[in-house]
Design an enzyme around this catalytic site. Structure first.
Site, PDB file in Angstrom:
ATOM      1  N   GLY A 226       0.763  -1.246   0.000  1.00 56.05           N
ATOM      2  CA  GLY A 226       0.000   0.000   0.000  1.00 56.05           C
ATOM      3  C   GLY A 226       0.790   1.291   0.000  1.00 56.05           C
ATOM      4  CD  GLU A 261       1.053  -9.044   1.906  1.00 57.71           C
ATOM      5  OE1 GLU A 261       0.111  -8.348   1.486  1.00 57.71           O
ATOM      6  OE2 GLU A 261       0.875 -10.123   2.479  1.00 57.71           O
ATOM      7  NE  ARG A 264      -0.245   2.090  -5.853  1.00 59.09           N
ATOM      8  CZ  ARG A 264      -1.369   2.010  -6.583  1.00 59.09           C
ATOM      9  NH1 ARG A 264      -1.437   2.606  -7.745  1.00 59.09           N
ATOM     10  NH2 ARG A 264      -2.414   1.357  -6.133  1.00 59.09           N
ATOM     11  NE  ARG A 300      -3.249   2.391 -11.364  1.00 58.95           N
ATOM     12  CZ  ARG A 300      -3.161   3.588 -10.853  1.00 58.95           C
ATOM     13  NH1 ARG A 300      -2.651   4.570 -11.544  1.00 58.95           N
ATOM     14  NH2 ARG A 300      -3.588   3.829  -9.628  1.00 58.95           N
ATOM     15  CE1 TYR A 304      -9.226   1.130  -9.580  1.00 52.96           C
ATOM     16  CE2 TYR A 304      -7.172   1.306 -10.794  1.00 52.96           C
ATOM     17  CZ  TYR A 304      -8.090   0.552 -10.096  1.00 52.96           C
ATOM     18  OH  TYR A 304      -7.847  -0.777  -9.900  1.00 52.96           O
ATOM     19  CB  CYS A 330     -15.296   0.703 -30.039  1.00 58.54           C
ATOM     20  SG  CYS A 330     -16.641   1.343 -30.959  1.00 58.54           S
ATOM     21  CD  GLU A 331     -16.147   0.683 -23.812  1.00 57.58           C
ATOM     22  OE1 GLU A 331     -16.798   1.476 -23.124  1.00 57.58           O
ATOM     23  OE2 GLU A 331     -16.365  -0.530 -23.847  1.00 57.58           O
ATOM     24  CE1 TYR A 359      -1.890  -3.888  -8.425  1.00 61.07           C
ATOM     25  CE2 TYR A 359      -0.862  -1.803  -7.819  1.00 61.07           C
ATOM     26  CZ  TYR A 359      -1.242  -3.085  -7.504  1.00 61.07           C
ATOM     27  OH  TYR A 359      -0.986  -3.576  -6.242  1.00 61.07           O
TER      28      TYR A 359
HETATM   29  N1  LLP Z   1      -1.117  -6.930  -0.305  1.00 62.58           N
HETATM   30  C1  LLP Z   1      -2.446  -7.086  -0.476  1.00 62.58           C
HETATM   31  C2  LLP Z   1      -3.164  -8.011   0.374  1.00 62.58           C
HETATM   32  C3  LLP Z   1      -3.120  -6.356  -1.478  1.00 62.58           C
HETATM   33  O1  LLP Z   1      -4.422  -6.496  -1.616  1.00 62.58           O
HETATM   34  C4  LLP Z   1      -2.384  -5.469  -2.300  1.00 62.58           C
HETATM   35  C5  LLP Z   1      -3.046  -4.723  -3.373  1.00 62.58           C
HETATM   36  C6  LLP Z   1      -0.999  -5.355  -2.088  1.00 62.58           C
HETATM   37  C7  LLP Z   1      -0.400  -6.098  -1.072  1.00 62.58           C
HETATM   38  C8  LLP Z   1      -0.141  -4.440  -2.902  1.00 62.58           C
HETATM   39  O2  LLP Z   1      -0.556  -3.133  -2.794  1.00 62.58           O
HETATM   40  P1  LLP Z   1       0.389  -1.961  -3.330  1.00 62.58           P
HETATM   41  O3  LLP Z   1       1.661  -1.980  -2.526  1.00 62.58           O
HETATM   42  O4  LLP Z   1       0.649  -2.206  -4.757  1.00 62.58           O
HETATM   43  O5  LLP Z   1      -0.422  -0.729  -3.108  1.00 62.58           O
HETATM   44  N2  LLP Z   1      -5.371  -1.933  -9.375  1.00 62.58           N
HETATM   45  C9  LLP Z   1      -5.246  -0.891  -8.375  1.00 62.58           C
HETATM   46  C10 LLP Z   1      -4.542  -1.375  -7.138  1.00 62.58           C
HETATM   47  C11 LLP Z   1      -5.206  -2.559  -6.492  1.00 62.58           C
HETATM   48  C12 LLP Z   1      -4.449  -3.043  -5.301  1.00 62.58           C
HETATM   49  C13 LLP Z   1      -4.993  -4.310  -4.775  1.00 62.58           C
HETATM   50  N3  LLP Z   1      -4.271  -4.858  -3.673  1.00 62.58           N
HETATM   51  C14 LLP Z   1      -4.527   0.311  -9.001  1.00 62.58           C
HETATM   52  O6  LLP Z   1      -4.229   0.262 -10.191  1.00 62.58           O
HETATM   53  O7  LLP Z   1      -4.310   1.319  -8.334  1.00 62.58           O
END
Ligand code: LLP
Length: 407
Positions: A226, A261, A264, A300, A304, A330-331, A359
């Protein structure tokens, strides 16, 4: 590292994903370093960019993997991640996935409901093994991020409430087929504020203490991912040192391995989507720049309303005006950027879409029967090389053409 995008476009065509492996490794090392002095494991969130070579780039540094499907688990293993560094999360794992995960002997399965706990127990019993599990706890903390990527409130589908988690830990402790080794929380993605994270960490650490008092010994404190990154370039971000300090403070006195974890944080700003201008057009007052990349390549912005910086790779003297960068899909929702200032562009001009390493490709699709882009990785040692070839028409119809009926 300095990337010669024009040469890359010439060599590999567009749309093209380009990854800076040096940058990605540096991000990994920066994060690993702040947890120094503690037992820690960085488990790369494969969902952010699951190209085998990207995973391998982290695995070589000692990274683990956070996976949300058995497919991701298998990718991680294939890329060289050690099984004992792999975590399998997700709200809806099937029996087959649970069975395979147990057979592969990964570090732990992260359980997200009571029903799933029983399912894991029953599959483990059939296999005659003890399943190492963690439980994803939903601390009901508002992460203050985009609602679509917020996960730590009771209104979100993820994890279980504290009281239910306690009940589950007691159940697991008394089961001969469950070994509750970890605890997990992940409150959302693209977090730019430390406060909700430290609040969640304290809540979960207190739960670890109360579990310890009833004989449940947690070993892995999984703080999820996150960590936010710069998209605009001027955002206030979470300070890594302060982040690590808050976590260490929360778990003070407990003998835990910190598991983190990040997705991004490791990949977003190490990736670019290179695209070529096809045409420009004017509809009334509105200017459109039509490029060869589209929402199927980078979802994205459409999904979003996410902002990705755009850089023109050509020298132009002419006056700038406002335009939308749109793709051939086509959107009406097919756009990569809106209302940005650019000089008039000609067919063949190159644009660079930034922060596309996370992503980006993983959320790409074959919508409108468009093959997914080629991916190229660059580092000092090996220069630039293809890590996934461009998809061809044959790839797209391969699983269908067999079933065509004769005349
Ligand atoms: N751990 C868990 C349990 C998660 O659900 C996620 C992301 C991560 C780690 C990694 O999160 P990060 O460090 O990447 O923020 N598609 C969306 C993001 C969806 C994230 C889902 N879970 C976007 O493009 O912003």
């Amino acid at each position: 590292m300095i990337l010669d995008f024009k040469t890359l476009a010439k060599e590999y065509g567009t749309p093209l994903y380009v990854y800076d492996f040096e940058y990605m490794r540096a991000q990994y090392c920066a994060l690993k370093e702040v947890f120094g002095g503690e037992k820690s494991l960085i488990s790369y969130a494969v969902k952010s960019n699951s190209n085998l070579s990207v995973i391998q780039n982290f695995a070589k540094e000692g990274s683990g993997a956070d996976c949300v499907s058995i497919g991701e688990v298998k990718r991680a293993l294939l890329a060289g991640v050690k099984p004992y560094k792999i975590i399998f999360s997700g709200v809806g794992k099937s029996d087959v996935e649970i069975k395979e995960a147990l057979e592969l002997n990964i570090l732990m399965i992260n359980v997200e409901s009571e029903a799933e706990l029983k399912r894991v127990e029953s599959v483990a019993k059939t296999l005659g093994v003890e399943a190492r599990i963690s439980i994803r706890v939903n601390p009901n903390v508002d992460p203050k991020t985009h609602p679509y990527i917020s996960t730590g409130l009771h209104e979100n589908k993820f994890g279980v409430e504290i009281d239910i988690a306690k009940r589950m830990y007691i159940y697991a402790k008394n089961s001969s087929h469950l070994d509750p080794v970890g605890i997990h929380f992940h409150i959302g993605s693209q977090l730019t504020n430390l406060e909700p994270l430290s609040e969640a960490a304290s809540i979960i650490a207190d739960l670890v203490r109360s579990l310890k008092a009833i004989g449940v010994e947690i070993k892995f404190f999984d703080i999820g991912g996150g960590i936010g990154v710069k998209y605009y370039g001027d955002e206030e971000l979470i300070d890594l040192e302060a982040y690590a300090l808050e976590i260490k403070k929360a778990i003070k006195g407990l003998d835990l391995t910190i598991v983190c974890e990040p997705g991004r944080f490791l990949t977003a700003n190490g990736g670019y989507l290179l695209t070529k201008v096809l045409y420009e057009k004017q509809n009334g007052q509105k200017r459109f720049t039509i490029v060869d990349a589209a929402m199927n390549d980078l979802l994205r912005p459409s999904l979003y309303n996410a902002y990705h910086g755009v850089e023109l790779l050509e020298e132009k003297e002419s006056e700038i005006s406002t335009t939308d960068i749109v793709g051939p899909i086509c959107e009406s929702g097919d756009f990569l950027a809106k209302d940005i200032e650019l000089p008039p562009l000609s067919s063949g001009d190159l644009l660079l879409i930034k922060s596309a390493g996370a992503y980006g490709f993983t959320m790409a699709s074959n919508y409108n029967t468009r093959g997914r882009a080629c991916e190229v990785a660059c580092d000092d040692e090996q220069g630039c090389r293809v890590i996934r070839r461009r998809e061809m028409f044959e790839d797209l119809i391969d699983a269908e053409k067999l079933y065509l009926q004769g005349e």
